[in-house]
Design a protein around this motif. Sequence first.
Motif, PDB file in Angstrom:
ATOM      1  N   LEU A  21     -11.753   6.521   4.817  1.00  0.00           N
ATOM      2  CA  LEU A  21     -10.975   5.361   4.387  1.00  0.00           C
ATOM      3  C   LEU A  21      -9.510   5.492   4.803  1.00  0.00           C
ATOM      4  N   ASN A  54     -14.598  -4.555   3.700  1.00  0.00           N
ATOM      5  CA  ASN A  54     -13.823  -4.960   2.527  1.00  0.00           C
ATOM      6  C   ASN A  54     -13.807  -6.487   2.464  1.00  0.00           C
ATOM      7  N   LEU A  89      -9.169  -7.810   0.902  1.00  0.00           N
ATOM      8  CA  LEU A  89      -8.434  -7.991   2.160  1.00  0.00           C
ATOM      9  C   LEU A  89      -8.469  -9.435   2.653  1.00  0.00           C
ATOM     10  N   THR A 132      -3.955  -3.783  -4.263  1.00  0.00           N
ATOM     11  CA  THR A 132      -3.286  -3.182  -3.110  1.00  0.00           C
ATOM     12  C   THR A 132      -2.562  -1.896  -3.502  1.00  0.00           C
ATOM     13  N   THR A 163       0.829  -1.204   0.000  1.00  0.00           N
ATOM     14  CA  THR A 163       0.000   0.000   0.000  1.00  0.00           C
ATOM     15  C   THR A 163       0.865   1.255   0.000  1.00  0.00           C
ATOM     16  N   TYR A 219      -8.089   2.599   7.222  1.00  0.00           N
ATOM     17  CA  TYR A 219      -7.052   1.680   6.748  1.00  0.00           C
ATOM     18  C   TYR A 219      -5.727   1.909   7.469  1.00  0.00           C
ATOM     19  N   VAL A 250      -5.240   0.786  -3.947  1.00  0.00           N
ATOM     20  CA  VAL A 250      -5.707   1.271  -2.639  1.00  0.00           C
ATOM     21  C   VAL A 250      -4.743   2.306  -2.083  1.00  0.00           C
ATOM     22  N   LEU A 266      -5.754   6.293  -1.294  1.00  0.00           N
ATOM     23  CA  LEU A 266      -5.737   6.827   0.069  1.00  0.00           C
ATOM     24  C   LEU A 266      -5.071   8.201   0.150  1.00  0.00           C
ATOM     25  N   ALA A 324      -6.257  -0.073  10.503  1.00  0.00           N
ATOM     26  CA  ALA A 324      -6.529  -1.489  10.239  1.00  0.00           C
ATOM     27  C   ALA A 324      -5.317  -2.362  10.515  1.00  0.00           C
ATOM     28  N   SER A 325      -4.116  -1.800  10.368  1.00  0.00           N
ATOM     29  CA  SER A 325      -2.906  -2.595  10.613  1.00  0.00           C
ATOM     30  C   SER A 325      -2.867  -3.102  12.045  1.00  0.00           C
ATOM     31  N   PRO A 350     -12.007  -3.302   7.541  1.00  0.00           N
ATOM     32  CA  PRO A 350     -12.265  -1.866   7.338  1.00  0.00           C
ATOM     33  C   PRO A 350     -13.355  -1.670   6.286  1.00  0.00           C
TER      34      PRO A 350
END
Length: 408
Positions: free
Chosen positions: A385, A115, A119, A296, A21, A389, A299, A303, A392-393, A362
């Motif tokens: 978003l 998602n 994901l 990926t 990403t 995201y 995305v 972002l 999200a990690s 997410p």
Amino acid sequence: MGLLELFSVASMPVLKVLLVTALGSFLALDHVDILGDDARKHLNRVVYFVFNPALVGSNIARTITLESIALLWFMPLNILITFIIGSALGWLLVKVTRGSQHLKGLIIGSCAAGNLGHLPIIIISAVCREKGSPFGAPEVCYTYGMAYASLSMAIGAIYIWTYVYNIVRLSSIKIIQELDIDDSTSNDESTGETSKTFHGSCAELLLPSKVTLPGAKADGKAKVLILDKAKQFMRMFLRKTNLKALLAPSTTGAIVGFIIGIVPYVRKLLIGGTAPFHVVQGSASLLGNAAIPTVTLIVGGNLLKGFKGSGINLPLIVGIIAVRYLFLPMLGIFIVQGAVHFGLVHSDPLYQFVLLLQYALPPAMNLGTITQLFGAGESECSVILLWAYALASISLTVWSTFFMWLVT
């Protein structure tokens, strides 16, 4: 396997996603301009029309049979439950924070739609191939895991483009009607006489068709009127329903995959190393494998829009993140474990892990496309978003670790 080892296994897929990403974001920078707006749009079309259906269709065709369908019936219901609970929590969030009317559809959609496509595919692919995976042999895990994730993608696409799409559409229509109410009022005043004349002429044209001819039966006239109303209803339904989005390429790929998988004669022609046309399946798998890294990268590029900021309130962002990363996963544990307890879900730990993971994802990236279509909260969606995201990690690593421990 201890929690520390599970945490290490769960963190590797998330780190891989973050690295790719970040590369996508770097390539989309203005001074680099390799993955700019035009490039992402063209690449996204290739993913949407080629890579995604190839990925979904090839994985489902390879692993889905008549026997396995009976074991996977709970997944569509499970995804529907995530949408229903997320929508209810999103509606409460709108009421509590008193969010703007034009963001109502976006807020509810962000809480409802996860998602469910890329994901899970990325995470499960990496988990299965990670050393020390709790789900058994890597090849077996990968084969069945990709089938579960592909089915999740296909079902999620149907729900997003029927349910969330119409939520955002209805929300945007209300805003447009409120903005245009003054103009429509003035137009009505200026064209009042013309309207009367028009309706009068229409009435004269329609009147003869409603007059019963000599010898005609009243029930025949009623049947004609009912048929006309049915035609009007069908035209309105087709106009308001996004059938093109409903039958998205991913959904079509899933349908083709199911046909190949469950029809024994077709399966023998395409699936397996000795199949006469196994090269078709191999080519589809080759194309499908390109979907994961490509999406990926896209995305990461998308972002970047979130860094520009917007007028969205911080409580709304915090609320959406709390719904997606706290309340939904906790409720999902009770739902999935309850289904396992009552025998609704079979005992495969990998399948249970996928069902649980569907509650901790997410918001769907398709929300950006939907808001762009209706011009309702596009910049706000980018900010949501971005934060979702970015966090999200941490969230996916923690919840994936716990879910692995729970099912194994």
